[in-house]
Design a protein around this motif. Structure first.
Motif, PDB file in Angstrom:
ATOM      1  N   LEU A 174       0.801  -1.222   0.000  1.00 35.87           N
ATOM      2  CA  LEU A 174       0.000   0.000   0.000  1.00 35.87           C
ATOM      3  C   LEU A 174       0.836   1.275   0.000  1.00 35.87           C
ATOM      4  N   LEU A 175       2.095   1.173   0.410  1.00 39.42           N
ATOM      5  CA  LEU A 175       2.975   2.341   0.422  1.00 39.42           C
ATOM      6  C   LEU A 175       4.141   2.102  -0.525  1.00 39.42           C
ATOM      7  N   PRO A 176       4.692   3.166  -1.077  1.00 37.87           N
ATOM      8  CA  PRO A 176       5.826   2.985  -1.993  1.00 37.87           C
ATOM      9  C   PRO A 176       7.083   2.569  -1.236  1.00 37.87           C
ATOM     10  N   PRO A 177       7.967   1.834  -1.884  1.00 42.32           N
ATOM     11  CA  PRO A 177       9.236   1.462  -1.241  1.00 42.32           C
ATOM     12  C   PRO A 177       9.973   2.717  -0.773  1.00 42.32           C
ATOM     13  N   GLY A 178      10.560   2.637   0.404  1.00 44.40           N
ATOM     14  CA  GLY A 178      11.318   3.753   0.943  1.00 44.40           C
ATOM     15  C   GLY A 178      10.493   4.793   1.683  1.00 44.40           C
ATOM     16  N   HIS A 179       9.171   4.626   1.749  1.00 41.61           N
ATOM     17  CA  HIS A 179       8.340   5.583   2.480  1.00 41.61           C
ATOM     18  C   HIS A 179       8.771   5.594   3.948  1.00 41.61           C
ATOM     19  N   PRO A 180       8.890   6.766   4.577  1.00 44.93           N
ATOM     20  CA  PRO A 180       9.406   6.842   5.946  1.00 44.93           C
ATOM     21  C   PRO A 180       8.596   6.055   6.980  1.00 44.93           C
ATOM     22  N   ALA A 181       7.316   5.833   6.753  1.00 41.50           N
ATOM     23  CA  ALA A 181       6.486   5.112   7.718  1.00 41.50           C
ATOM     24  C   ALA A 181       6.415   3.611   7.440  1.00 41.50           C
ATOM     25  N   LEU A 182       6.948   3.172   6.306  1.00 38.24           N
ATOM     26  CA  LEU A 182       6.725   1.800   5.839  1.00 38.24           C
ATOM     27  C   LEU A 182       7.188   0.723   6.819  1.00 38.24           C
ATOM     28  N   ASP A 183       8.420   0.743   7.238  1.00 41.03           N
ATOM     29  CA  ASP A 183       8.936  -0.336   8.087  1.00 41.03           C
ATOM     30  C   ASP A 183       8.214  -0.404   9.430  1.00 41.03           C
ATOM     31  N   ASP A 184       7.982   0.741  10.057  1.00 40.80           N
ATOM     32  CA  ASP A 184       7.272   0.740  11.339  1.00 40.80           C
ATOM     33  C   ASP A 184       5.840   0.256  11.160  1.00 40.80           C
ATOM     34  N   LEU A 185       5.187   0.691  10.109  1.00 40.59           N
ATOM     35  CA  LEU A 185       3.809   0.280   9.832  1.00 40.59           C
ATOM     36  C   LEU A 185       3.725  -1.233   9.637  1.00 40.59           C
ATOM     37  N   VAL A 186       4.621  -1.797   8.865  1.00 41.23           N
ATOM     38  CA  VAL A 186       4.618  -3.236   8.604  1.00 41.23           C
ATOM     39  C   VAL A 186       4.941  -4.013   9.884  1.00 41.23           C
ATOM     40  N   THR A 187       5.881  -3.533  10.678  1.00 42.37           N
ATOM     41  CA  THR A 187       6.223  -4.202  11.934  1.00 42.37           C
ATOM     42  C   THR A 187       5.044  -4.207  12.897  1.00 42.37           C
ATOM     43  N   VAL A 188       4.392  -3.064  13.056  1.00 39.52           N
ATOM     44  CA  VAL A 188       3.240  -2.972  13.958  1.00 39.52           C
ATOM     45  C   VAL A 188       2.074  -3.807  13.415  1.00 39.52           C
ATOM     46  N   GLY A 189       1.870  -3.796  12.105  1.00 40.27           N
ATOM     47  CA  GLY A 189       0.825  -4.634  11.522  1.00 40.27           C
ATOM     48  C   GLY A 189       1.072  -6.102  11.802  1.00 40.27           C
ATOM     49  N   SER A 190       2.303  -6.535  11.638  1.00 35.71           N
ATOM     50  CA  SER A 190       2.672  -7.921  11.902  1.00 35.71           C
ATOM     51  C   SER A 190       2.407  -8.284  13.359  1.00 35.71           C
ATOM     52  N   GLU A 191       2.804  -7.413  14.257  1.00 30.76           N
ATOM     53  CA  GLU A 191       2.628  -7.682  15.690  1.00 30.76           C
ATOM     54  C   GLU A 191       1.160  -7.731  16.092  1.00 30.76           C
ATOM     55  N   THR A 192       0.360  -6.793  15.597  1.00 30.49           N
ATOM     56  CA  THR A 192      -1.046  -6.760  15.998  1.00 30.49           C
ATOM     57  C   THR A 192      -1.840  -7.908  15.377  1.00 30.49           C
ATOM     58  N   VAL A 193      -1.516  -8.296  14.156  1.00 29.91           N
ATOM     59  CA  VAL A 193      -2.179  -9.464  13.557  1.00 29.91           C
ATOM     60  C   VAL A 193      -1.767 -10.725  14.312  1.00 29.91           C
ATOM     61  N   SER A 194      -0.483 -10.859  14.647  1.00 33.54           N
ATOM     62  CA  SER A 194      -0.023 -12.009  15.429  1.00 33.54           C
ATOM     63  C   SER A 194      -0.750 -12.093  16.764  1.00 33.54           C
ATOM     64  N   ASN A 195      -0.888 -10.958  17.437  1.00 35.56           N
ATOM     65  CA  ASN A 195      -1.609 -10.935  18.711  1.00 35.56           C
ATOM     66  C   ASN A 195      -3.067 -11.345  18.540  1.00 35.56           C
ATOM     67  N   ALA A 196      -3.714 -10.853  17.488  1.00 32.57           N
ATOM     68  CA  ALA A 196      -5.118 -11.206  17.251  1.00 32.57           C
ATOM     69  C   ALA A 196      -5.272 -12.712  17.070  1.00 32.57           C
ATOM     70  N   ILE A 197      -4.352 -13.319  16.355  1.00 34.47           N
ATOM     71  CA  ILE A 197      -4.429 -14.758  16.106  1.00 34.47           C
ATOM     72  C   ILE A 197      -4.097 -15.556  17.368  1.00 34.47           C
ATOM     73  N   ALA A 198      -3.131 -15.095  18.139  1.00 40.40           N
ATOM     74  CA  ALA A 198      -2.692 -15.831  19.328  1.00 40.40           C
ATOM     75  C   ALA A 198      -3.606 -15.661  20.536  1.00 40.40           C
ATOM     76  N   HIS A 199      -4.269 -14.509  20.663  1.00 33.19           N
ATOM     77  CA  HIS A 199      -4.951 -14.197  21.917  1.00 33.19           C
ATOM     78  C   HIS A 199      -6.449 -13.965  21.810  1.00 33.19           C
ATOM     79  N   THR A 200      -7.044 -14.181  20.630  1.00 34.02           N
ATOM     80  CA  THR A 200      -8.476 -13.930  20.493  1.00 34.02           C
ATOM     81  C   THR A 200      -9.147 -15.087  19.744  1.00 34.02           C
ATOM     82  N   ALA A 201     -10.454 -14.996  19.639  1.00 30.14           N
ATOM     83  CA  ALA A 201     -11.219 -16.014  18.918  1.00 30.14           C
ATOM     84  C   ALA A 201     -10.874 -16.047  17.431  1.00 30.14           C
ATOM     85  N   SER A 202     -10.201 -15.030  16.935  1.00 31.67           N
ATOM     86  CA  SER A 202      -9.767 -15.051  15.532  1.00 31.67           C
ATOM     87  C   SER A 202      -8.885 -16.265  15.274  1.00 31.67           C
ATOM     88  N   GLY A 203      -8.072 -16.644  16.244  1.00 35.69           N
ATOM     89  CA  GLY A 203      -7.170 -17.782  16.101  1.00 35.69           C
ATOM     90  C   GLY A 203      -7.832 -19.121  16.357  1.00 35.69           C
TER      91      GLY A 203
END
Length: 160
Positions: A30-59
């Motif tokens: 969704l963001l162009p390569p090199g965008h200043p927010a890209l790495d943090d956004l992807v890291t936080v997305g990964s963490e929050t999706v992992s948490n949803a799968i591990a700790h909620t009925a989603s998993g």
């Protein structure tokens, strides 16, 4: 744009571990390569999706929805899960343990974060500054409805 939020993309995935990678790819596309927010956004997305799968009925046979919204100079990531029986996200005290650091990472990489409820569901949101403003428009790197590779593949097979 008058200060409102624009939905840049939304993806619903099954609550299985391999969906974390699909969520990362979705956000990265969704963001162009090199965008200043890209790495943090992807890291936080990964963490929050992992948490949803591990700790909620989603998993437990449920689903998780990842959305990216943009404002004038920021992005808001939202990850919606199927609920945790009334449990809500919280930052754990540092214990030196291998786990329990996820929301500390989220807190460190975002301008702000929090959650809201929607019935049994919980939506964790995280806000990121974007010094170059938001980009509006579909970059369509294989994620559009015409693509038959990304989303259907996430729903096939077991929990890998």
């Amino acid at each position: 744009m008058s200060g409102g939020l624009v939905v840049l993309g939304t993806l619903t995935l099954p609550g299985v571990r391999r969906s974390v990678g699909y969520a990362r790819r979705f956000l990265r596309d969704l963001l162009p390569p090199g965008h200043p927010a890209l790495d943090d956004l992807v890291t936080v997305g990964s963490e929050t999706v992992s948490n949803a799968i591990a700790h909620t009925a989603s998993g437990e046979g449920g689903r998780v929805t990842v959305s990216l919204l943009g404002g004038e100079d920021f992005y808001t990531l939202e990850v919606a899960d199927d609920g945790a029986g009334g449990g809500r996200p919280r930052v754990e005290a540092e214990t030196g343990a291998e786990n329990g650091r996820g929301l500390r990472i989220v807190e460190a990489l975002t301008e702000s974060w929090g959650f809201r409820t929607d019935g049994d569901r919980t939506i964790v949101w995280a806000r990121f500054r974007s010094p170059c403003g938001i980009l509006i428009g579909n970059t369509d790197r294989g994620l559009s409805q015409r693509s038959r590779t990304l989303v259907p593949a996430a729903f096939e097979g077991g929990d890998r």
